[in-house]
Scaffold this motif. Structure first.
Motif, PDB file in Angstrom:
ATOM      1  N   CYS A 125      -5.394  -5.135  10.129  1.00  0.00           N
ATOM      2  CA  CYS A 125      -4.522  -4.581   9.084  1.00  0.00           C
ATOM      3  C   CYS A 125      -5.343  -3.841   8.035  1.00  0.00           C
ATOM      4  CB  CYS A 125      -3.703  -5.703   8.443  1.00  0.00           C
ATOM      5  SG  CYS A 125      -2.536  -5.132   7.191  1.00  0.00           S
ATOM      6  N   THR A 126      -6.453  -4.436   7.603  1.00  0.00           N
ATOM      7  CA  THR A 126      -7.326  -3.792   6.618  1.00  0.00           C
ATOM      8  C   THR A 126      -7.899  -2.493   7.162  1.00  0.00           C
ATOM      9  OG1 THR A 126      -7.924  -5.945   5.684  1.00  0.00           O
ATOM     10  CG2 THR A 126      -9.390  -4.092   5.202  1.00  0.00           C
ATOM     11  N   ASN A 127      -8.343  -2.517   8.418  1.00  0.00           N
ATOM     12  CA  ASN A 127      -8.899  -1.304   9.028  1.00  0.00           C
ATOM     13  C   ASN A 127      -7.859  -0.190   9.123  1.00  0.00           C
ATOM     14  OD1 ASN A 127     -11.423  -2.490   9.377  1.00  0.00           O
ATOM     15  ND2 ASN A 127     -10.985  -3.177  11.472  1.00  0.00           N
ATOM     16  N   ASN A 186       0.827  -1.207   0.000  1.00  0.00           N
ATOM     17  CA  ASN A 186       0.000   0.000   0.000  1.00  0.00           C
ATOM     18  C   ASN A 186       0.860   1.256   0.000  1.00  0.00           C
ATOM     19  OD1 ASN A 186      -3.208  -0.246   0.506  1.00  0.00           O
ATOM     20  ND2 ASN A 186      -2.180  -2.066   1.315  1.00  0.00           N
ATOM     21  N   ARG A 197      -8.029  -8.464   9.658  1.00  0.00           N
ATOM     22  CA  ARG A 197      -9.070  -7.442   9.781  1.00  0.00           C
ATOM     23  C   ARG A 197      -8.505  -6.133  10.318  1.00  0.00           C
ATOM     24  NH1 ARG A 197     -14.855  -8.171  13.018  1.00  0.00           N
ATOM     25  NH2 ARG A 197     -15.697  -6.093  12.497  1.00  0.00           N
TER      26      ARG A 197
END
Length: 324
Positions: A145-147, A69, A143
């Motif tokens: 990490c995504t948040n 990212n 989860r």
């Protein structure tokens, strides 16, 4: 320079004039070639990291997802300024429209804010991995990490939204020449028809926060990491722990070192040439160096890049030649 002055007095001007790096026509062409190469190498380096993380199952971990990212962010970051800068090198007018100027201003500072947030999240990830190694898989879940990734993007793009909207509604008088290669808030606000203390106050309050808050988080994270590493009995264990943080610390030092030079003191204290050079370093040079830093200091990333680029399948002599 004569062309710029004549353009600034023309009634047909529908935007601002970015002076960039004034020099002869030959010098402009040389700069165009140089920055074109830098831009392509930046796209190639960061794009390779994204592809390596995407296609190598071993890198499907929070650390490398954050890195992918971050690399995508770097691509967006340089794209917000370099293509327009390249076009200006070949243009005599060097005009950027009002909407184009404010869009560049918004994306450049929003992506810069998002980069600060990502650097803080990556430091937090290293803190969990080193200080809580046994609990790391349960703490840094997919989860979470995504948040964290979504939060970095959302916060970055929301931070400067209100100041940009307010500034874009202001009127500008007189000279529309900006002695910079991008639309920077300092030169923009100096071109307004009347002083806007409220807007300047909003900028002075909001602009430092994406730098200061993540920087404090990074420093706290690495202070805790340092304390934990110093408790490790073996020298090999300490070296291994430090090596996992080395790349990130190098990137943080490059980015924050140049940004703090630029924004750590009032803008008026810097000459236009100094502003351009420092801004050029953290907005163009740093995104170019980041893939090199991460690939050279990380064995897993180096292997993944070799696999992605097909180097792993080359004969030993050819691979050694490429390494040299």
């Amino acid at each position: 320079m004569k062309i710029s002055n004549s353009l600034s007095n023309s009634s047909t001007i529908t935007g601002f004039i970015l002076l960039g790096f004034p020099c002869s026509k030959e010098g402009q062409i040389l700069l165009f070639v140089l920055f074109s190469i830098v831009y392509l190498l930046t796209l190639l380096g960061n794009g390779s990291i994204i592809c390596a993380v995407r296609w190598d199952q071993r890198l499907h971990t929070p650390m490398y997802i954050l890195l992918a990212n971050f690399s995508f962010l770097e691509i967006c970051y340089v794209t917000s300024t370099v293509p327009n800068m390249l076009a200006n090198f070949l243009s005599d007018a060097k005009v950027i429209s009002f909407s184009g100027c404010f869009l560049q201003f918004y994306f450049f500072f929003s992506l810069g804010s998002a980069e600060c947030f990502f650097l803080a999240i990556m430091a937090f990830d290293r803190y969990l991995a080193i200080c809580w190694p046994l609990h790391y898989p349960t703490l840094m879940t997919g989860r979470l990490c995504t948040n964290l990734v979504v939060s970095c993007w959302v916060l970055g793009f929301l931070w400067f939204l209100i100041p940009i909207i307010i500034t874009s509604q202001m009127s500008f008088c007189g000279s529309r020449i900006i002695d910079h290669f991008l639309c920077d808030p300092g030169p923009l606000l100096s071109l307004t028809c009347r002083k806007a203390p409220m807007v300047e106050l909003i900028f002075s309050m909001l602009s430092p926060l994406p730098l200061i808050i993540p920087f404090l988080c990074i420093m706290c994270s690495y202070a805790l990491v340092l304390r934990a590493v110093l408790k490790v009995p073996s020298a090999a264990g300490r070296r291994k722990a430090f090596s996992t943080c080395g790349s990130h610390l190098a990137v943080v030092s490059l980015f924050y070192g140049s940004v703090l030079v630029m924004y750590g003191s009032p803008t008026t204290e810097h000459e236009a040439g100094t502003q351009k050079i420092v801004t050029l370093f953290y907005s163009v040079v740093t995104p170019l160096l980041n893939p090199v830093i991460y690939s050279l200091r990380n064995k897993e990333m180096k292997k993944a890049l070799e696999k992605f680029l097909g180097i792993a399948n080359l004969p030993h002599k050819e691979k050694k030649a490429l390494g040299n």
